[in-house]
Design a protein around this motif. Structure first.
Motif, PDB file in Angstrom:
ATOM      1  N   TYR A   1     -27.773  65.197 -72.279  1.00 52.86           N
ATOM      2  CA  TYR A   1     -27.201  63.963 -71.755  1.00 52.86           C
ATOM      3  C   TYR A   1     -27.801  62.763 -72.486  1.00 52.86           C
ATOM      4  O   TYR A   1     -29.026  62.653 -72.631  1.00 52.86           O
ATOM      5  CB  TYR A   1     -27.467  63.858 -70.257  1.00 52.86           C
ATOM      6  N   TYR A   2     -26.907  61.876 -72.913  1.00 49.49           N
ATOM      7  CA  TYR A   2     -27.296  60.681 -73.660  1.00 49.49           C
ATOM      8  C   TYR A   2     -26.828  59.442 -72.912  1.00 49.49           C
ATOM      9  O   TYR A   2     -25.691  59.386 -72.438  1.00 49.49           O
ATOM     10  CB  TYR A   2     -26.644  60.667 -75.034  1.00 49.49           C
ATOM     11  N   CYS A   3     -27.683  58.454 -72.851  1.00 53.13           N
ATOM     12  CA  CYS A   3     -27.232  57.172 -72.322  1.00 53.13           C
ATOM     13  C   CYS A   3     -26.926  56.243 -73.491  1.00 53.13           C
ATOM     14  O   CYS A   3     -27.418  56.434 -74.610  1.00 53.13           O
ATOM     15  CB  CYS A   3     -28.256  56.555 -71.382  1.00 53.13           C
ATOM     16  N   TYR A   4     -26.096  55.252 -73.204  1.00 55.67           N
ATOM     17  CA  TYR A   4     -25.759  54.274 -74.233  1.00 55.67           C
ATOM     18  C   TYR A   4     -25.510  52.919 -73.588  1.00 55.67           C
ATOM     19  O   TYR A   4     -25.257  52.816 -72.388  1.00 55.67           O
ATOM     20  CB  TYR A   4     -24.544  54.730 -75.044  1.00 55.67           C
ATOM     21  N   GLY A   5     -25.566  51.901 -74.414  1.00 56.54           N
ATOM     22  CA  GLY A   5     -25.255  50.563 -73.954  1.00 56.54           C
ATOM     23  C   GLY A   5     -24.563  49.782 -75.056  1.00 56.54           C
ATOM     24  O   GLY A   5     -24.920  49.918 -76.230  1.00 56.54           O
ATOM     25  N   ARG A   6     -23.550  49.026 -74.681  1.00 53.78           N
ATOM     26  CA  ARG A   6     -22.838  48.179 -75.630  1.00 53.78           C
ATOM     27  C   ARG A   6     -23.005  46.729 -75.182  1.00 53.78           C
ATOM     28  O   ARG A   6     -22.559  46.368 -74.086  1.00 53.78           O
ATOM     29  CB  ARG A   6     -21.365  48.533 -75.699  1.00 53.78           C
TER      30      ARG A   6
END
Length: 116
Positions: free
Chosen positions: A92-97
């Motif tokens: 599981y990977y988190c991301y933010g834009r």
């Protein structure tokens, strides 16, 4: 900005885990935050997003089981995962834009393994 996931592990089917994604800077800069996952031998897939003006979205297979949330004061994004199934096994990977950006920031991933 660095994103660091934690909270993964091995759990039995039907169990729960809460993933955390800690940001090195304020998550208020992110228009969208979310979680992807990559099951073994498969492509990365979107799990959930949380957008500032439109709220949360989930892939169909995790609706009513997963909940995304964030704590701006702690600069952390969470993914509460209940009633886990073996098919939830993935990294599981988190991301933010950030606002006004086409660049996504990613964490290094955390392994979730659900045994049957």
């Amino acid at each position: 900005v660095q994103l660091v996931e934690s909270g993964g592990g091995l759990v039995q089917s039907g169990g729960s885990l809460r993933l955390s994604c800690a940001a090195s800077e304020t998550i208020g800069q992110f228009y969208t935050v979310g979680w992807f996952r990559q099951p073994p031998g498969k492509q990365r897939e979107l799990v959930s997003t949380l957008t500032s003006d439109t709220g949360a979205t989930y892939r169909d297979s995790v609706k009513d089981r997963f909940t995304i949330s964030k704590n701006n004061a702690e600069n952390t994004v969470y993914l509460q995962m209940n009633n886990l199934k073996p098919e939830d096994t993935a990294v599981y990977y988190c991301y933010g834009r950030p606002w006004g950006s086409n660049i996504d920031y990613w964490g290094q991933g955390t392994q979730v393994t659900v045994s049957s």
